[in-house]
Design an enzyme around this catalytic site. Structure first.
Site, PDB file in Angstrom:
ATOM      1  CB  CYS A 162      13.808   8.581   7.935  1.00 51.25           C
ATOM      2  SG  CYS A 162      12.038   8.423   7.677  1.00 51.25           S
TER       3      CYS A 162
ATOM      4  CD  GLU B  48      13.389   3.745   7.565  1.00 53.49           C
ATOM      5  OE1 GLU B  48      13.357   4.701   8.371  1.00 53.49           O
ATOM      6  OE2 GLU B  48      13.224   3.873   6.350  1.00 53.49           O
TER       7      GLU B  48
ATOM      8  CD  GLU C 176      11.774  12.366  11.284  1.00 52.13           C
ATOM      9  OE1 GLU C 176      12.496  11.804  10.445  1.00 52.13           O
ATOM     10  OE2 GLU C 176      10.771  11.815  11.811  1.00 52.13           O
TER      11      GLU C 176
ATOM     12  CE  LYS D 212      -1.253   2.870   2.802  1.00 52.08           C
ATOM     13  NZ  LYS D 212      -1.307   4.100   1.939  1.00 52.08           N
TER      14      LYS D 212
END
Length: 463
Positions: A266, A232, A366, A157
């Site tokens: 990331c 992850e 982040e 997906k």
């Protein structure tokens, strides 16, 4: 009537294509087909799986330019980066096409003459994957290639922001001879598809790249059926520059890791931790080079920084910058925006913040944007403390030419990926993954195929 969603160009707000959502029943049927196809695909010999994977990689390369243009239109990243991502994506297919033939078992000496002990590896079954918008090609092949190489079937997906690259990759897989039910794509909101995947009796493994909160939810929901999981998740990468570092080289590498995909990765450097004796020189040189980066539509020649993917991402960036400035940080360059809310187009100019401290939100959250905060340190232990002061542990970078200091840093940074004088350590042949709340498992390298395999122990008696 089936619902649909628009895939838009984040640089212009233009609708690229309308894509139909798969219904809950559609997704369940896809999983059932994948489960049934596993019975045949798992028996296909490794050399044949390898051949088909190589053919898939070749097909993608033959369509590289068109795929890259689609990726830039739906994602916003500069075309040169999209072209690079296609190469990166096929490097995973090429690597695991070979690893398919390297899944070895072993014989263990028995403790009696009447027995023989054999260990074999076999595929886990149907794999369900959820991939992110920032690397729509590479994050899919990093999961699909080892799964298919191991003999698993695969349903992915993609993010609703960037499904077109994945759809094209799946079409090329089928054109390459990989059966349609062996590798499939479904389109739906993440929360809907995630629940279907974790609840399904057919899915034996979930693999996900995305935020830590979503990853935690998938892990919890997978527990009821004891599925294998590879996660992850988020990162908050530090980049340490020691007093003995080659400053010009560190500046170039910091720009490469910080501003790729407009900082929407990331593993990009989120915190620049620079020794106090060189922080002024580094900051000036860094800001000077950052000011040369061209902001614009990723399809335009020379563009270095494309748009932010959506308003949510833009708002988070602005909040972090304003918080830092309100608390005493100084913008050496940037702090400039081009916004068109009507079209949904958001550009953030690359920004360098100096005089940052740990009381600012940008040091703990982040960013996912082209903002580089610089904080200084005195002793290497202080730099490590700042770097490790986060629940995340995906990637870290440091620059030093002192082997003793470098060894000390590498051994004390709590991160799964560490770049020593290297701002781009990712590679298909190396294990990628994080520590702490940045994930579970590894993707890439020899380690990357193991999560798709079960170990079976056979004890034979009666000799």
């Amino acid at each position: 009537m089936a619902q649909s969603f628009n895939v838009t160009d984040p640089a212009t707000g233009d609708v690229i294509q309308k894509v139909t959502y798969d219904s809950e029943e559609d997704i369940k049927q896809a999983l059932k087909r994948g489960h049934e196809a596993f019975k045949e695909w798992s028996r296909v010999n490794a050399h044949e799986r390898s051949r088909l994977l190589k053919k898939w990689s070749q097909k993608i390369q033959e369509n590289k330019q068109d795929i890259a243009e689609v990726m830039t239109r739906e994602n916003g990243k500069p075309l040169k980066e999209s072209l690079g991502e296609v190469d990166y994506a096929t490097s995973y297919i090429d690597w695991y096409a070979e690893e398919a033939k390297r899944v070895y078992g072993r014989t263990i000496p028995a403790n009696t003459e009447s027995k023989r002990i054999i260990v074999t590896k076999q595929p886990v079954g149907l794999v369900a994957a959820i991939t992110p918008w920032n690397f729509p090609a590479a994050m899919m092949t990093r999961k699909a290639a080892p799964a298919l190489a191991a003999g698993c079937t695969f349903v992915v997906k993609p993010a609703v922001e960037t499904p077109l690259t994945t759809i094209r990759f799946i079409e090329l897989a089928h054109e390459s001879g990989i059966p349609e039910d062996v590798v499939q794509c479904v389109n739906q909101r993440g929360s809907v598809a995630g629940d279907i995947f974790t609840d399904s009796e057919y899915v034996r493994k979930i693999t996900f790249t995305g935020s830590t909160p979503v990853g935690k939810s998938l892990i919890k929901n997978s527990a009821d059926t004891v599925k294998h999981v590879t996660m992850e998740l988020g990162g908050h990468a530090p980049l340490i520059v020691a007093e003995d570092a080659n400053i010009d080289y560190a500046v170039r590498q910091a720009i490469a890791t910080k501003f790729r995909n407009a900082g929407q990765t990331c593993v990009c450097a989120n915190r620049l931790i620079v020794h106090e004796s060189i922080v002024d020189e580094f900051s000036q040189k860094f800001a000077s080079e950052v000011s040369k980066l061209k902001v614009g539509n990723g399809l335009e020649e020379g563009t270095d920084i494309g748009p932010i993917i959506n308003k949510k991402g833009y708002d988070k960036i602005v909040e972090q910058v304003e918080d830092a400035l309100d608390k005493g940080a100084e913008a050496l360059v940037g702090n400039k925006y081009e916004v068109n809310d009507d079209k949904g187009s958001y550009f953030v100019y690359p920004t360098v913040l100096k005089n940052v401290d740990e009381g600012m939100s940008i040091m703990h959250e982040e960013t996912f944007g082209p903002i580089a905060p610089i904080i200084s340190y005195k002793q290497v232990e202080e730099a490590i403390e700042i770097a490790n002061n986060t629940p995340f542990g995906l990637a870290a970078y440091f620059f030093t030419n002192d082997y003793r200091k470098g060894t000390f840093l590498s051994e004390n940074l709590d991160y799964g990926i560490v770049g020593w004088n290297d701002g781009g350590p990712s590679a298909a042949h190396a294990p990628f993954g994080g520590m702490k709340e940045s994930g579970l498992g590894r993707e890439g390298g020899l380690e990357g195929i193991e999560p798709y395999l079960e170990t079976k122990y056979l004890s034979i008696g009666g000799f």
